[in-house]
Design an enzyme around this catalytic site. Structure first.
Site, mmCIF file in Angstrom:
data_model
loop_
_atom_site.group_PDB
_atom_site.id
_atom_site.type_symbol
_atom_site.label_atom_id
_atom_site.label_comp_id
_atom_site.label_asym_id
_atom_site.label_seq_id
_atom_site.Cartn_x
_atom_site.Cartn_y
_atom_site.Cartn_z
ATOM 1 N N SER A 124 -16.857 42.655 -30.252
ATOM 2 C CA SER A 124 -15.670 43.248 -30.866
ATOM 3 C C SER A 124 -14.479 42.279 -30.877
ATOM 4 O O SER A 124 -14.563 41.203 -31.449
ATOM 5 C CB SER A 124 -15.341 44.553 -30.135
ATOM 6 O OG SER A 124 -14.400 45.319 -30.831
ATOM 7 N N HIS A 147 -18.050 44.346 -35.832
ATOM 8 C CA HIS A 147 -17.954 45.646 -36.505
ATOM 9 C C HIS A 147 -16.523 45.887 -36.976
ATOM 10 O O HIS A 147 -15.588 45.227 -36.516
ATOM 11 C CB HIS A 147 -18.412 46.774 -35.573
ATOM 12 C CG HIS A 147 -17.568 46.920 -34.341
ATOM 13 N ND1 HIS A 147 -16.309 47.474 -34.351
ATOM 14 C CD2 HIS A 147 -17.808 46.569 -33.053
ATOM 15 C CE1 HIS A 147 -15.814 47.465 -33.131
ATOM 16 N NE2 HIS A 147 -16.689 46.916 -32.322
#
Length: 245
Positions: A124, A147
């Protein structure tokens, strides 16, 4: 006789303190002795682990890296003339986007050589931190999850909130693509990929794949990362010598 008794009484507290210290080390670290960095080392090691904590305090059972602790350290590293290079060790699940970006921006702006290594995971918002250094490594078994930016557990019902998240996401994309060799097209393709992650959008990139995509510079371990950092330090010294001449 009196002198002997006095000496014995003085020695007892010292022995008890030593025993307590050893017991604490065994309980906390599983070791009686720990290797120490030499006093004259010119490399500082900064670890970023667990979840990156931002403006909201996380539960006490979470392992966290607090950005208000990291930022003063980075400033001190920049100002300390004895520190010539910085090694960043990453094993993070991500966390607060703005706090992570703040750390990444500060690392990218350092005037001293920096090398990062992803061990375990750099997921992340850990991705921008990993690529913020002059050179980056990833362990062959380490993973990086790419993501979209999101609000955990919330349904976005207000257009302004969606626009804000979209702009924040663009900041992440811009930072990563400008500090690594991955193209914006490829990074967004990985970010919005379907079917790679169970019940989620994105891609889990493992070890050498991160190098193949241009996200990370090299697959390797701590020894290689330290050797590379020493190379960069030597280059910086030579450059400084040329400027003085």
């Amino acid at each position: 006789m009196d002198h002997r008794m006095e000496n014995t009484e003085e020695e007892r507290p010292e022995k008890n303190d030593a025993k307590d210290s050893i017991m604490n080390k065994i309980q906390q670290l599983g070791e009686t002795t720990l290797p120490q960095l030499p006093q004259d080392t010119n490399i500082h090691c900064l670890t970023i682990i667990g979840q990156i904590e931002g403006h909201v305090q996380l539960p006490p059972q979470n392992k966290t890296t607090k950005y208000e602790h990291v930022i003063p350290q980075i400033v001190a590293i920049e100002q300390n003339p004895k520190i010539e290079g910085l090694l960043i060790i990453l094993n993070t699940v991500g966390g607060d986007v703005e706090a992570g970006l703040a750390i990444a921006e500060m690392l990218a702006s350092l005037s001293k050589p920096t090398v990062s290594i992803v061990l375990g995971g750099g997921h992340s918002i850990g991705v921008p931190i990993a690529v913020s250094c002059d050179y980056s490594y990833i362990a062959e078994t380490a993973t990086m999850t790419i993501h979209p930016v999101r609000l955990t557990g919330l349904v976005i019902g207000v257009p302004q909130t969606f626009e804000y998240l979209d702009k924040m996401q663009e900041r992440v994309v811009k930072f990563v693509t400008s500090h690594s060799n991955i193209t914006e097209e490829k990074f967004k393709e990985l970010m919005f990929s379907k079917g790679n992650l169970t019940r989620d959008i994105g891609t889990n990139v493992v070890g050498k794949d991160a190098v193949k995509y241009g996200l990370i510079d090299h697959a390797g371990g701590v020894g290689q990362a330290i050797n590379k950092l020493n190379e960069l330090i030597d280059e910086a010294r030579k450059e400084e010598g040329r400027m003085i001449q």
